[in-house]
Design an enzyme around this catalytic site. Structure first.
Site, PDB file in Angstrom:
ATOM      1  N   ASN A 476       0.771  -1.244   0.000  1.00 60.13           N
ATOM      2  CA  ASN A 476       0.000   0.000   0.000  1.00 60.13           C
ATOM      3  C   ASN A 476       0.802   1.295   0.000  1.00 60.13           C
ATOM      4  OD1 ASN A 476      -2.481  -1.437   0.181  1.00 60.13           O
ATOM      5  ND2 ASN A 476      -2.001  -1.850   2.309  1.00 60.13           N
ATOM      6  N   TYR A 477       2.060   1.248   0.434  1.00 62.18           N
ATOM      7  CA  TYR A 477       2.776   2.515   0.616  1.00 62.18           C
ATOM      8  C   TYR A 477       4.034   2.655  -0.229  1.00 62.18           C
ATOM      9  CZ  TYR A 477      -0.278   3.370   4.584  1.00 62.18           C
ATOM     10  OH  TYR A 477      -1.376   3.578   5.364  1.00 62.18           O
ATOM     11  N   LEU A 478       4.528   1.535  -0.774  1.00 61.95           N
ATOM     12  CA  LEU A 478       5.802   1.615  -1.498  1.00 61.95           C
ATOM     13  C   LEU A 478       5.571   1.573  -2.997  1.00 61.95           C
ATOM     14  CD1 LEU A 478       7.850  -0.854   0.718  1.00 61.95           C
ATOM     15  CD2 LEU A 478       7.884   1.631   0.780  1.00 61.95           C
TER      16      LEU A 478
END
Length: 519
Positions: A476-478
Site C-alpha cells: 500500500n505505501y511503497l
C-alpha cells in the site's frame, strides 16, 4: 446436552477457536456469551448460565478431526475440489467492465462467525450474522445479466451507479460498516488508481521542501489554529502518523490519529537520555495497534506543545482547533491532490529508495541482497508502525532452522577435512586422478558453504521480522517501481520480492520501470 440448531451453530464458532488466545480474553468471552444466550431457547437459557461451566472439548475435537481429514485428502479428491473451485471461479469470479473481462476480487460472502477485531477491540467475541440475499445491494449496468438471487429470495436492491467501482455491498452487523465486493487488485481500474496514487506522491517530492519551510514559518504564527496545524503537519511528515478521523462516540475502539490526539497521549521532557526536547507518544492507532515512540523535536515545536497543553485536562484534545478536514483543505491549497495520506506514501517510498541505495552492495550475493531489501522494507514498516504479534509457530520454526544450520556446519567441517586429505594425497601421488579429486572436494566445500550462508541469512531475516509486518507497506505505501528497478539493476529475480498475487497487482510497474527509475 442437545442444543437447538441456532444455539448449536453459535457454540461451534466458539469451539473452533478453543486453541486461540482470543478465547482466553475476558471481553471476548463476555461478548460471546451474551450473544450466544440470544440464540438459545428459554429452556437452554435456564440451564446454561455460566460460560466457564461449559465444556466445548468434544466439538473442538470434531472440528480438529475434520481439519486433519482435509489435510489427508487423496490426490484424486484434491483434484476434484480444485476443479469445483475453478468452475465456481469461472461462473462468479469475472465481470465485464468497459467491454473488458475483469477478475473480481473476493466474490465469496464471509460466513457467520465470531468477530475478532484487531488489537483489543471492545466488540471482540460478538456474533457476526449470516448475510442474506435481502441484505445485498447489486450494482451493475441496466442491460447487464446480473446474478439472480437464490429461489424464493430477493436482493435488497439492484442499482445502476457508474460513479462508483464496487459491484456488491452490504452492511455488517458488528460496527455497522459497509462491506464491498470490488474488482481484483490486478484489474485495469485498480492499477490506474495505484499508479495515480504514487504519481501524486512523486509530485509531492518536488514541492516538499517548500511545504516544510512553510510549516516551520507557521510555528511562529500569531494565530493558535495555524500553529496547531503546522505542528500536526510536522508530525505527519516526520513520523508518518495517520491523520486520524473523528469517530462517533460509543463502543468503537478508542483509536486516534494525529489530529485526534489527546493530552494524555503525549508527555514532554525538556531533557531525556542525553537528548533535548523529547516528546513521548503513547496511543492506540488504527486497528488498536499501540504507537509508542520517544522522539527529539525542534525547540520551537516543543515550546508550541507546552503552549497547547496549558490549562487542559488529560482527556482534552491536544489540537483543539484542528480536525482532519481543516488539515486536508489546507493541504489541497499547498498542492493539488495532497492529503495527509500522501505524506505517508511519499515518506515510505523515499525511505525505501534511500535505504536500498545505502544497504545494497555490489559484492553481495543474491541471498544477501534480498536480506538488504528486507532490511530496507523493515525500515519503512517501522516508520509506519506496522507491527504484528510474533507468529505462534515462531519458536518452533527457529529451532528447526537452527537444527538445519548445525547439520550444515557438521557437513562443512567434514567436507573441509576431506578436501585437506585429498590435497595431501595429490601432493604424494601427483597424478591426474588425485588432482580431479581435489577439485571435486573444493567444489563440495564451496557448495556447502553457500548453503550454510543461505540458512544463516534466512535465520537473521526471520529473527528481525519477528514483530514487524512487511506486507502492508509493500502493498500500500511503497511505489512498486522502486522495487522493480532495484531487481533489474542488481539482477535479482522479481519472484524473490513479489509473490504471484503481488506480481499481478503490480504488473503495470513491472512493465513500466527500468533499472534507472527514480521515485
Amino acid at each position: 446436552m442437545k442444543l437447538s440448531p441456532g444455539a448449536e451453530e453459535v457454540a461451534t464458532f466458539y469451539a473452533k477457536m478453543l486453541d486461540h488466545e482470543y478465547t482466553t480474553k475476558d471481553i471476548f468471552r463476555k461478548n460471546f456469551f451474551k450473544d450466544w444466550r440470544k440464540e438459545m431457547t428459554s429452556e437452554e437459557k435456564s440451564k446454561i448460565t455460566e460460560l466457564k461451566k461449559c465444556d466445548f472439548t468434544e466439538m473442538h475435537e470434531y472440528f480438529k478431526a475434520q481439519s486433519e481429514a482435509r489435510k489427508q485428502m487423496s490426490k484424486e479428491e484434491k483434484r476434484k475440489t480444485k476443479e469445483e473451485n475453478e468452475r465456481i471461479l469461472q461462473e462468479y469470479g469475472f465481470c465485464v467492465m468497459d467491454n473488458h473481462r475483469e477478475r473480481i476480487g473476493n466474490f465469496r460472502i464471509e460466513p457467520p462467525g465470531l468477530f475478532r477485531g484487531r488489537g483489543d477491540h471492545p466488540k471482540m467475541g460478538k456474533l457476526k450474522r449470516r448475510i442474506r440475499p435481502e441484505d445485498i445491494i447489486i450494482n451493475c449496468s441496466k442491460d447487464s445479466a446480473h446474478p439472480r438471487p437464490p429461489p424464493g429470495t430477493r436482493w435488497k436492491e439492484v442499482r445502476h451507479d457508474n460513479k462508483v467501482t464496487w459491484l456488491v455491498s452490504w452492511t455488517e452487523n458488528i460496527q455497522g460498516s459497509i462491506k464491498y465486493i470490488m474488482l481484483n487488485p490486478s484489474s485495469r481500474i485498480k492499477g490506474e488508481k495505484d499508479w495515480q496514487k504514487y504519481e501524486t506522491a512523486r509530485r509531492l517530492k518536488k514541492c516538499v521542501e517548500r511545504i516544510r519551510a512553510q510549516y516551520r514559518e507557521d510555528w511562529r504564527s500569531k494565530e493558535m489554529r495555524i500553529r496547531q496545524r503546522a505542528v500536526a503537519l510536522y508530525f505527519i511528515d516526520k513520523l508518518a502518523l495517520r491523520a486520524g478521523n473523528e469517530k462517533d462516540e460509543g463502543e468503537t475502539a478508542d483509536t486516534v490519529g494525529c489530529c485526534s490526539l489527546r493530552v494524555e497521549h503525549i508527555r514532554l521532557y525538556p531533557q531525556l537520555e542525553r537528548q533535548d526536547f523529547v516528546v513521548e507518544f503513547d496511543f492506540l492507532g488504527k486497528d488498536s495497534i499501540r504507537y509508542y515512540n520517544k522522539i527529539p523535536v525542534e525547540k520551537r515545536v516543543f515550546k508550541n506543545l507546552q503552549l497547547f497543553l496549558e490549562n487542559k485536562q488529560s482527556e482534552d484534545d491536544l489540537f483543539d482547533r484542528l480536525n482532519t478536514s481543516i488539515l486536508n483543505k489546507h493541504l489541497q491549497e499547498l498542492m493539488d491532490g495532497l492529503t495527509a495520506k500522501v505524506f505517508r506514501t511519499y515518506n515510505a517510498s523515499i525511505t525505501l529508495q534511500q535505504q536500498l541505495k545505502e544497504l545494497t552492495s555490489p559484492d553481495e550475493n543474491i541471498p544477501e541482497k534480498i536480506l538488504s531489501y528486507n532490511r530496507a522494507n523493515r525500515a519503512v514498516a517501522l516508520l509506519c508502525n506496522h507491527q504484528r504479534a510474533p507468529p505462534k509457530t515462531f519458536e518452533k520454526s527457529m529451532q528447526n532452522l537452527q537444527i538445519k544450520i548445525d547439520e550444515k556446519k557438521k557437513q562443512l567441517s567434514a567436507a573441509k577435512k576431506e578436501h585437506k586429505a585429498a590435497k595431501a594425497d595429490a601432493r604424494t601421488l601427483r597424478d591426474e586422478k588425485s588432482k580431479k579429486a581435489v577439485e571435486m572436494k573444493k567444489k563440495a566445500v564451496e557448495r556447502i558453504s553457500e548453503q550454510l550462508m543461505k540458512l544463516e541469512v534466512q535465520a537473521t531475516d526471520r529473527e528481525e521480522n519477528k514483530q514487524i509486518a512487511l506486507g502492508t507497506s509493500k502493498l500500500n505505501y511503497l511505489d512498486p517501481r522502486i522495487s522493480v528497478a532495484w531487481c533489474k539493476k542488481w539482477t535479482v529475480s522479481i519472484e524473490k520480492i513479489y509473490n504471484k498475487t503481488q506480481r499481478e497487482k503490480f504488473a503495470w510497474a513491472i512493465d513500466m520501470a527500468d533499472d534507472d527509475f527514480e521515485f
